[in-house]
Design a protein around this motif. Sequence first.
Motif, PDB file in Angstrom:
ATOM      1  N   ILE A 190      57.025  23.358  46.325  1.00 49.43           N
ATOM      2  CA  ILE A 190      56.849  24.694  45.737  1.00 49.43           C
ATOM      3  C   ILE A 190      55.841  24.639  44.590  1.00 49.43           C
ATOM      4  N   THR A 191      55.978  23.583  43.767  1.00 52.15           N
ATOM      5  CA  THR A 191      55.042  23.427  42.648  1.00 52.15           C
ATOM      6  C   THR A 191      53.617  23.222  43.144  1.00 52.15           C
ATOM      7  N   GLU A 192      53.476  22.364  44.161  1.00 53.49           N
ATOM      8  CA  GLU A 192      52.143  22.110  44.712  1.00 53.49           C
ATOM      9  C   GLU A 192      51.558  23.377  45.325  1.00 53.49           C
ATOM     10  N   GLN A 193      52.411  24.136  46.035  1.00 58.75           N
ATOM     11  CA  GLN A 193      51.924  25.379  46.630  1.00 58.75           C
ATOM     12  C   GLN A 193      51.521  26.384  45.554  1.00 58.75           C
ATOM     13  N   ARG A 194      52.342  26.449  44.490  1.00 58.99           N
ATOM     14  CA  ARG A 194      51.996  27.357  43.402  1.00 58.99           C
ATOM     15  C   ARG A 194      50.696  26.932  42.730  1.00 58.99           C
ATOM     16  N   GLU A 195      50.546  25.622  42.502  1.00 56.98           N
ATOM     17  CA  GLU A 195      49.313  25.141  41.884  1.00 56.98           C
ATOM     18  C   GLU A 195      48.120  25.384  42.797  1.00 56.98           C
ATOM     19  N   MET A 196      48.309  25.184  44.110  1.00 56.11           N
ATOM     20  CA  MET A 196      47.225  25.429  45.045  1.00 56.11           C
ATOM     21  C   MET A 196      46.855  26.903  45.075  1.00 56.11           C
ATOM     22  N   ALA A 197      47.884  27.775  45.046  1.00 54.74           N
ATOM     23  CA  ALA A 197      47.620  29.218  45.028  1.00 54.74           C
ATOM     24  C   ALA A 197      46.855  29.605  43.767  1.00 54.74           C
ATOM     25  N   GLU A 198      47.238  28.986  42.636  1.00 53.54           N
ATOM     26  CA  GLU A 198      46.534  29.268  41.393  1.00 53.54           C
ATOM     27  C   GLU A 198      45.089  28.791  41.459  1.00 53.54           C
ATOM     28  N   LYS A 199      44.877  27.619  42.077  1.00 54.63           N
ATOM     29  CA  LYS A 199      43.513  27.111  42.220  1.00 54.63           C
ATOM     30  C   LYS A 199      42.682  28.005  43.137  1.00 54.63           C
ATOM     31  N   LEU A 200      43.298  28.454  44.246  1.00 52.04           N
ATOM     32  CA  LEU A 200      42.577  29.335  45.172  1.00 52.04           C
ATOM     33  C   LEU A 200      42.264  30.671  44.512  1.00 52.04           C
ATOM     34  N   ASP A 201      43.232  31.177  43.733  1.00 56.15           N
ATOM     35  CA  ASP A 201      43.003  32.443  43.041  1.00 56.15           C
ATOM     36  C   ASP A 201      41.886  32.279  42.014  1.00 56.15           C
ATOM     37  N   TRP A 202      41.881  31.160  41.312  1.00 53.99           N
ATOM     38  CA  TRP A 202      40.816  30.904  40.340  1.00 53.99           C
ATOM     39  C   TRP A 202      39.469  30.792  41.039  1.00 53.99           C
ATOM     40  N   ALA A 203      39.452  30.056  42.171  1.00 50.37           N
ATOM     41  CA  ALA A 203      38.193  29.882  42.893  1.00 50.37           C
ATOM     42  C   ALA A 203      37.665  31.208  43.425  1.00 50.37           C
ATOM     43  N   ALA A 204      38.584  32.113  43.788  1.00 51.82           N
ATOM     44  CA  ALA A 204      38.173  33.412  44.330  1.00 51.82           C
ATOM     45  C   ALA A 204      37.612  34.324  43.255  1.00 51.82           C
ATOM     46  N   THR A 205      37.904  34.045  42.003  1.00 53.91           N
ATOM     47  CA  THR A 205      37.502  34.958  40.923  1.00 53.91           C
ATOM     48  C   THR A 205      36.602  34.303  39.888  1.00 53.91           C
ATOM     49  N   HIS A 206      36.189  33.063  40.126  1.00 54.28           N
ATOM     50  CA  HIS A 206      35.361  32.373  39.137  1.00 54.28           C
ATOM     51  C   HIS A 206      34.197  31.648  39.805  1.00 54.28           C
ATOM     52  N   ASP A 207      33.155  31.492  39.046  1.00 52.88           N
ATOM     53  CA  ASP A 207      31.995  30.734  39.475  1.00 52.88           C
ATOM     54  C   ASP A 207      32.257  29.249  39.204  1.00 52.88           C
ATOM     55  N   PRO A 208      32.205  28.395  40.221  1.00 54.88           N
ATOM     56  CA  PRO A 208      32.561  26.983  40.014  1.00 54.88           C
ATOM     57  C   PRO A 208      31.601  26.235  39.102  1.00 54.88           C
ATOM     58  N   LEU A 209      30.349  26.683  39.013  1.00 54.22           N
ATOM     59  CA  LEU A 209      29.367  25.955  38.201  1.00 54.22           C
ATOM     60  C   LEU A 209      29.566  26.214  36.716  1.00 54.22           C
ATOM     61  N   THR A 210      29.700  27.481  36.341  1.00 57.68           N
ATOM     62  CA  THR A 210      29.787  27.839  34.921  1.00 57.68           C
ATOM     63  C   THR A 210      31.207  28.104  34.454  1.00 57.68           C
ATOM     64  N   ALA A 211      32.166  28.196  35.397  1.00 54.97           N
ATOM     65  CA  ALA A 211      33.565  28.526  35.103  1.00 54.97           C
ATOM     66  C   ALA A 211      33.722  29.944  34.555  1.00 54.97           C
ATOM     67  N   LEU A 212      32.692  30.754  34.678  1.00 59.45           N
ATOM     68  CA  LEU A 212      32.789  32.152  34.267  1.00 59.45           C
ATOM     69  C   LEU A 212      33.363  32.997  35.402  1.00 59.45           C
ATOM     70  N   PRO A 213      33.928  34.162  35.096  1.00 63.51           N
ATOM     71  CA  PRO A 213      34.321  35.083  36.169  1.00 63.51           C
ATOM     72  C   PRO A 213      33.114  35.395  37.052  1.00 63.51           C
ATOM     73  N   ASN A 214      33.378  35.565  38.372  1.00 65.28           N
ATOM     74  CA  ASN A 214      32.287  35.859  39.288  1.00 65.28           C
ATOM     75  C   ASN A 214      32.127  37.364  39.488  1.00 65.28           C
ATOM     76  N   ARG A 215      31.289  37.737  40.446  1.00 65.79           N
ATOM     77  CA  ARG A 215      31.012  39.156  40.665  1.00 65.79           C
ATOM     78  C   ARG A 215      32.266  39.918  41.054  1.00 65.79           C
ATOM     79  N   ALA A 216      33.123  39.299  41.887  1.00 60.99           N
ATOM     80  CA  ALA A 216      34.348  39.983  42.309  1.00 60.99           C
ATOM     81  C   ALA A 216      35.242  40.283  41.109  1.00 60.99           C
ATOM     82  N   ALA A 217      35.426  39.294  40.240  1.00 64.72           N
ATOM     83  CA  ALA A 217      36.246  39.506  39.042  1.00 64.72           C
ATOM     84  C   ALA A 217      35.606  40.527  38.109  1.00 64.72           C
ATOM     85  N   PHE A 218      34.274  40.457  37.991  1.00 64.27           N
ATOM     86  CA  PHE A 218      33.557  41.410  37.145  1.00 64.27           C
ATOM     87  C   PHE A 218      33.748  42.841  37.654  1.00 64.27           C
ATOM     88  N   THR A 219      33.598  43.024  38.962  1.00 64.12           N
ATOM     89  CA  THR A 219      33.739  44.362  39.541  1.00 64.12           C
ATOM     90  C   THR A 219      35.143  44.908  39.313  1.00 64.12           C
TER      91      THR A 219
END
Length: 638
Positions: A190-219
């Motif tokens: 459960i912990t691993e799944q939660r951590e993975m979900a958090e990582k996927l959510d972060w990846a979906a809303t952040h730019d991996p190079l600069t760690a800033l929010p991406n266009r989707a998060a900005f919009t």
Amino acid sequence: MASTLALLGLAGAEGIVAMPYVKPARRDKTPIAEGTQQTWSVSSNNSQYDGLLALAAATCRTSHALIDIFGVGLYVHSEQPTSVAPCFKPGDIYSLLTAGSELIVIGDANAELGEVAGLPHLYRRSMHFCAIKPLRKSDGSLVGTLCLLDYESRVVGLDPACCRAIAALGQQVETTLNLIQAITDRDRMITEQREMAEKLDWAATHDPLTALPNRAAFTSHLAELLSECRQSGRRGALLLVDIDHFKDANDTLGHVGGDYVLQHYAERLGSLVDLGDMVARVGGDEFAILCPDINDGPSAQLLVQAITQGMRLPMVYDGRTVDGRSSIGIALYPAHGADSDALTRAADLALQASKRNGRDRFTIFDAALALEAGRHEQALTAAHAAIRDGRAKVYYQPIVTLDDGKIQGLEALLRWTLPTGELVLPGIWSEAFDDPQLAPAISRCVLDQVLRDVADWLAAGVPFGHVAINAGTLDFSCGTFTEDLLGSMAMRQLPPEAIKIEVTEMVLLGRSNGQVARALTALDECGIRIALDDFGTGYASLVHLKRYPIDTVKIDGSFVAGLNSNADDRAIVKSVISLARDLGIKSVAEGIETAAQVAFLRAQGCDFGQGFLFSEALPAEQISQLIARSSFGNTLAG
């Protein structure tokens, strides 16, 4: 030990096995002196084992019962609940608990330990009776022991009923252990799944190079912010920031260096805004800043001035200084847009205006930008449609020798017609040539028509001299103009002297001048001559005439138009002609409309001229007839 077990009446009893003993290393590695004791503190949080341990001790009538789970802990039930000092560690006989051992019984340590080579003398000092049941996981691997200890020796050992009881109790402990393991595995999953979900959510809303929010998060954040502003009556600002000439830095430093610039830029940008502002990376070299506390233009200007000053500080990568200048567009809510799309478009129009006006500046949106953008978009749409529908056509204007009026060459000029057949003035193409998508298409269209016409004229013996083709910055930096031209000429077997390339001063002065220099050099080496168009209207210097393989300079028509009325124009034209002559470069005057202009130019030694005085631009099918006239001598005599 086998003889001892036989004396105990347990030799051959099921599950009781005597094994050779190998002395194990003590777990804590701490030497224990004679006469000292090791203390086991009784845990008060062993509810899952307390009942089993108490039952095991009561069933077998021993003073101690304990469970040792390797690597986890030791759980003890004792008649003395505060602490016990058995001076015995069940793990020390781990090597006896092999896959075939189900129960080990030592009835009298004093009598038996001598028969088991290597058992620590420590065991004899306190506990005399010991029964050990190995504990295994569901896969059979050993995880611990269930031990019964007593101060009194038992010559007769354990009766079979006690052995069966210990076996049953051991199974219950194993069941508990497996349940705990299952729960632990489930919790870990459960912990691993939660951590993975958090990582996927972060990846979906952040730019991996600069760690800033991406266009989707900005919009998403922009929509939420505007909704809050509508409800509260607050205002805000949107800034779009573009790194000036990032492509050049990326090409120069490589992708690793380019990534460093982006990361450093993002960090610096984040440090220059207020805590409540959101900085996002919304494109390759474009960033967005949402400022909920900016209420008006002056406040936005103060912020932008701080940003531009901070970003102008040089960055250093691999010993090289990198320019961090930027262009910024500003849009205010609700003045410039009442929803996300409108506000973003307004900021983008302001950004484009900053880039068109020289970069390294900021622009606040106004209505004029929207009108200009609409006109620009219509122009590009019309140009694209003309190319697509085949309504873009090359016309040719003659270039005349001013001494005798003979046609020395032609300049290719692109025209297009409306679906109704009406010819459209050429001004629209200036914007199309600056569009990264349209410019290569326009160049291909021009090359195809010009080279086809040149081939036809050569085959028909028409003495057209040469055709000059205009090339822009995007042809050299984004397109394959040089390769397409040379390849097409080779395929049609056209001589290099039949084509001349014209470039403006701004092409030589652009950020891609290195690519331009290489391209012009390659063309020159193939025998294709180069003309510098609109000379005097930009910032070209004598260095450029020396650095590039320039064959001809063309004097801009704006200077020629003022020859009869403006002394400055006369001085400039006279100087350019003299300079060209001294450098061995031919001169061409554009926009000639009067005989008086011709007279001045001939007097100064200008080589060639073109303009409406001689002819307007004509379609290819009329060129043969024009050249057949042989000379504009009468016009020159005018």
